[in-house]
Motif scaffolding. Structure first.
Motif, PDB file in Angstrom:
ATOM      1  N   VAL B 203       1.990  -4.240  76.993  1.00  0.00           N
ATOM      2  CA  VAL B 203       1.519  -3.437  78.512  1.00  0.00           C
ATOM      3  C   VAL B 203       2.724  -3.569  79.537  1.00  0.00           C
ATOM      4  O   VAL B 203       2.867  -2.754  80.376  1.00  0.00           O
ATOM      5  N   LEU B 204       2.792  -4.557  80.016  1.00  0.00           N
ATOM      6  CA  LEU B 204       4.244  -5.017  80.440  1.00  0.00           C
ATOM      7  C   LEU B 204       5.091  -4.471  80.513  1.00  0.00           C
ATOM      8  O   LEU B 204       5.756  -3.992  81.346  1.00  0.00           O
ATOM      9  N   LEU B 205       5.505  -3.797  78.979  1.00  0.00           N
ATOM     10  CA  LEU B 205       6.685  -3.465  78.582  1.00  0.00           C
ATOM     11  C   LEU B 205       6.884  -1.618  78.971  1.00  0.00           C
ATOM     12  O   LEU B 205       7.718  -1.687  79.352  1.00  0.00           O
ATOM     13  N   ALA B 206       5.604  -1.195  78.674  1.00  0.00           N
ATOM     14  CA  ALA B 206       5.263   0.423  78.332  1.00  0.00           C
ATOM     15  C   ALA B 206       5.623   0.683  79.676  1.00  0.00           C
ATOM     16  O   ALA B 206       4.505   0.543  80.292  1.00  0.00           O
ATOM     17  N   ASP B 207       5.787   2.054  79.120  1.00  0.00           N
ATOM     18  CA  ASP B 207       5.077   3.981  80.283  1.00  0.00           C
ATOM     19  C   ASP B 207       3.934   4.247  79.390  1.00  0.00           C
ATOM     20  O   ASP B 207       3.302   4.919  80.074  1.00  0.00           O
ATOM     21  N   ARG B 208       3.955   4.213  78.135  1.00  0.00           N
ATOM     22  CA  ARG B 208       2.912   4.191  77.749  1.00  0.00           C
ATOM     23  C   ARG B 208       2.524   3.211  76.254  1.00  0.00           C
ATOM     24  O   ARG B 208       4.064   3.431  75.490  1.00  0.00           O
ATOM     25  N   VAL B 209       1.443   3.156  75.625  1.00  0.00           N
ATOM     26  CA  VAL B 209       0.948   2.123  74.729  1.00  0.00           C
ATOM     27  C   VAL B 209       0.489   3.321  74.055  1.00  0.00           C
ATOM     28  O   VAL B 209      -0.302   3.729  74.059  1.00  0.00           O
ATOM     29  N   VAL B 210       0.786   2.871  72.782  1.00  0.00           N
ATOM     30  CA  VAL B 210      -0.076   3.514  71.212  1.00  0.00           C
ATOM     31  C   VAL B 210      -0.509   2.544  70.637  1.00  0.00           C
ATOM     32  O   VAL B 210       0.153   2.183  70.179  1.00  0.00           O
ATOM     33  N   MET B 211      -1.724   3.164  70.829  1.00  0.00           N
ATOM     34  CA  MET B 211      -2.549   2.029  69.914  1.00  0.00           C
ATOM     35  C   MET B 211      -3.224   2.919  68.412  1.00  0.00           C
ATOM     36  O   MET B 211      -3.688   3.961  68.809  1.00  0.00           O
ATOM     37  N   MET B 212      -2.353   2.255  67.179  1.00  0.00           N
ATOM     38  CA  MET B 212      -3.078   2.907  66.067  1.00  0.00           C
ATOM     39  C   MET B 212      -4.472   2.340  65.652  1.00  0.00           C
ATOM     40  O   MET B 212      -4.561   0.735  65.516  1.00  0.00           O
ATOM     41  N   THR B 213      -5.213   3.072  65.184  1.00  0.00           N
ATOM     42  CA  THR B 213      -6.559   2.846  64.215  1.00  0.00           C
ATOM     43  C   THR B 213      -6.649   1.731  62.484  1.00  0.00           C
ATOM     44  O   THR B 213      -4.636   1.760  62.744  1.00  0.00           O
ATOM     45  N   ASN B 214      -7.414   1.042  62.541  1.00  0.00           N
ATOM     46  CA  ASN B 214      -6.643   0.540  61.542  1.00  0.00           C
ATOM     47  C   ASN B 214      -6.541   1.362  60.035  1.00  0.00           C
ATOM     48  O   ASN B 214      -6.620   2.049  59.898  1.00  0.00           O
ATOM     49  N   GLY B 215      -5.193   0.212  59.171  1.00  0.00           N
ATOM     50  CA  GLY B 215      -5.502   1.016  57.376  1.00  0.00           C
ATOM     51  C   GLY B 215      -6.521   0.912  56.969  1.00  0.00           C
ATOM     52  O   GLY B 215      -6.808  -0.328  57.307  1.00  0.00           O
ATOM     53  N   PRO B 216      -6.389   1.344  55.500  1.00  0.00           N
ATOM     54  CA  PRO B 216      -5.771   2.047  55.160  1.00  0.00           C
ATOM     55  C   PRO B 216      -5.103   3.797  55.586  1.00  0.00           C
ATOM     56  O   PRO B 216      -6.983   4.067  56.526  1.00  0.00           O
TER      57      PRO B 216
END
Lengths: 305, 262
Positions: B203-216
């Motif tokens: 959060v601190l660094l980003a312009d956008r945070v891309v959140m990924m779902t769990n694998g597989p």
């Protein structure tokens, strides 16, 4: 990073709930009263110095004691009969080393020439083995197909006793000297081939990724990544190879003759001068040790971590 | 508008002994020039796989990746990568490590003196002029990562790819390097894609945070824009409502929507 600071002490139970605020209680922690710090420091230093002195003494005493036990055992065995004791050997050694560079014909030369002769054979045989073995190791390590090709042949040839190669050398090269060098070559090549190949396979994937990300040329990959990464493995191979070469030379010279330590042992056996055989054993041991130590020092120079 | 880095229906299937393993599916993402994007998700969600696809170290089994309208078909110096374990060559000094990269990119166009100057500048940027002649084992973990960042940036890449670069560092050093990274990125205007598993870092660094779902078969779950002004001050953020709300949103995604049995 964003966790709340841990409070230094638990809050007293008596504090009313209303007085507890959202800010954590931070209690200043005064330094403990200083005692006679200087004196304690000095005493500690003295204890450390004493312990270090004892350690150093033990480290010097242990090897000396070991040598003493060895000499005593040697002496005890010599009193039983055929083996000359330390004193007699020492007298003989004074003669041998008194004139190390004499030359009385092709087969009777001083100890220095014998040592040089053996070292020369080892140098040539081992040098040729390095010249062939190290590049071979690189190629085998880099290409799986070649590795699978080479593996059965190497596995078959590696355990063969060095002296089994001698007749082949005599047959092919028609001379004792090249046959001895051939024997050194073929028996000392394997550790270098195998260690170099293993080193190439163990180059960390990270380094190769760096090469890929930077898109380095083949030559840069070899000179800046592959070769330095493999070097420690290669040097281990070289050290093992020299050890093998030095083991083999004595046996090879016994059979092929010429000026050298191996033939000297055999010659003195025929003369029944057992004290000279013992001197030869010591010389062989010391030179082997020196070779090993030198290569260890070189390898240390190339350790990166 | 020209598309900068964009990913279209990318998917990655690994062939394993147990059969095909779908690591990523249906990845669609556009990243603007100068943007700072962080990828976050539970371990095994394929965020590093996605980064490797952008780096070109692995190629997708389906879909396409483009950088400046050119398809990514392999690794190249237009994408600077900083690896988690720094990956500096231990037999080279810090200077030589960076110089190797500089040489590769600029040797054809510039003189030797210019190449040396570039290397020197890169070291300066991360504050390591003093450590130029040191070997990697002689410097601390944080310094190694700084050299890694300097090496990547010295190539003047189109995108800077960071694979959990601060993961192995202690919390205090990590915070310091995050601040420094923000400063460097602000100064150079770099486009950054950074993989992390640290919510605050994301959060601190980003312009956008891309959140990924769990694998597989992981994919992008949510994308959160962080509309906080820069420069961002770590202490001020601790009580900034928008920051806290963003942080909460990421935490909710990770620990409610994508809760993973440990």
């Amino acid at each position: 990073m964003m966790t709340a600071p841990i409070t230094a002490t638990p809050e007293p139970a008596a504090t009313p709930a209303a007085e507890r605020s959202a800010t954590p209680a931070v209690v200043p922690h005064p330094a403990a009263p200083t005692r006679n710090a200087a004196a304690e420091q000095a005493a500690a230093n003295q204890r450390i110095a004493m312990r270090r002195r004892t350690e150093i003494a033990a480290r010097i005493a242990a090897p000396l004691l070991g040598i003493l036990v060895f000499l005593t055992a040697w002496y005890a065995i010599s009193t039983m009969g055929s083996i000359p004791g330390p004193a007699k050997t020492w007298e003989a050694a004074k003669v041998v080393f008194g004139d190390p560079t004499y030359k009385n014909g092709p087969n009777d030369q001083g100890i220095a020439w014998k040592v040089l002769g053996s070292l020369e054979r080892v140098g040539i045989g081992f040098g040729l083995a390095a010249l062939v073995g190290i590049p071979l190791g690189f190629v085998i390590g880099r290409f799986l197909f070649l590795r699978n090709m080479a593996e059965p042949v190497i596995s078959l040839l590696r355990p063969v006793s060095p002296l089994a190669w001698l007749p082949i050398g005599l047959l092919v090269f028609k001379g004792a000297a090249p046959a001895a060098i051939w024997t050194i070559f073929i028996s000392s090549i394997w550790p270098m081939v195998i260690n170099t190949a293993v080193g190439v396979q163990r180059v960390p994937q990270d380094y190769l990724n760096v090469a890929r990300v930077l898109n380095l040329s083949e030559w840069k990959v070899f000179s800046k990544i592959l070769f330095p990464a493999v070097l420690p493995y290669m040097l281990t191979g070289v050290r093992l190879s020299i050890g093998v070469a030095w083991l083999v030379i004595v046996a090879a010279e016994m059979l092929t003759g010429g000026v050298g330590l191996g033939f000297w042992v055999w010659d003195e056996w025929n003369n029944l001068k057992v004290e000279n055989i013992i001197i030869a054993i010591f010389v062989i041991g010391i030179i082997g040790l020196a070779l090993e130590y030198t290569l260890l020092m070189i390898a240390k120079r190339w350790q990166y971590d | 508008m020209e598309r900068y880095l964009h990913i279209e229906q990318a998917g990655m299937i690994f062939e394993t002994r147990q059969g095909a393993f779908t690591a990523l599916r249906d990845i669609n993402l556009e990243i603007q020039k100068g943007e700072f994007v962080t990828l976050i998700g539970h371990s095994g969600c394929g965020k590093s796989t996605l980064l490797n696809l952008i780096a070109g170290l692995t190629l997708p089994t389906s879909g396409y990746l483009f950088l400046s309208e050119r398809q990514i078909g392999g690794p190249g110096p237009d994408r600077g990568v900083v690896f988690q374990n720094h990956s500096l060559l231990p037999w080279l000094t810090c200077f030589e490590n960076i110089h190797l990269a500089v040489e590769r990119v600029f040797a054809e166009k510039e003189s030797k003196a210019q190449l040396r100057e570039r290397t020197q500048k890169a070291l300066e940027m991360v504050g390591l002029t003093q450590a130029a002649e040191k070997r990697p084992h002689e410097i601390s973990g944080g310094m190694k990562q700084r050299v890694g960042i300097a090496r990547a940036l010295a190539m003047e890449p189109k995108v800077l790819l960071l694979d959990e670069p601060f993961g192995a560092l202690d919390a205090l050093t990590r915070a310091k390097l995050q601040d420094e990274l923000m400063r460097i990125v602000a100064a150079t205007g770099s486009t950054v894609v950074m993989v992390t598993h640290d919510v605050d870092e994301a959060v601190l660094l980003a312009d956008r945070v891309v959140m990924m779902t769990n694998g597989p078969a992981a994919t992008i779950g949510e994308i959160l824009s962080i509309d906080l002004p820069r420069p961002r001050e770590r202490l001020a953020m601790a009580s900034e409502p928008r920051y806290l709300a963003a942080r909460k949103a990421v935490l909710e995604f990770l620990y409610q929507k994508q809760l993973k049995a440990a």
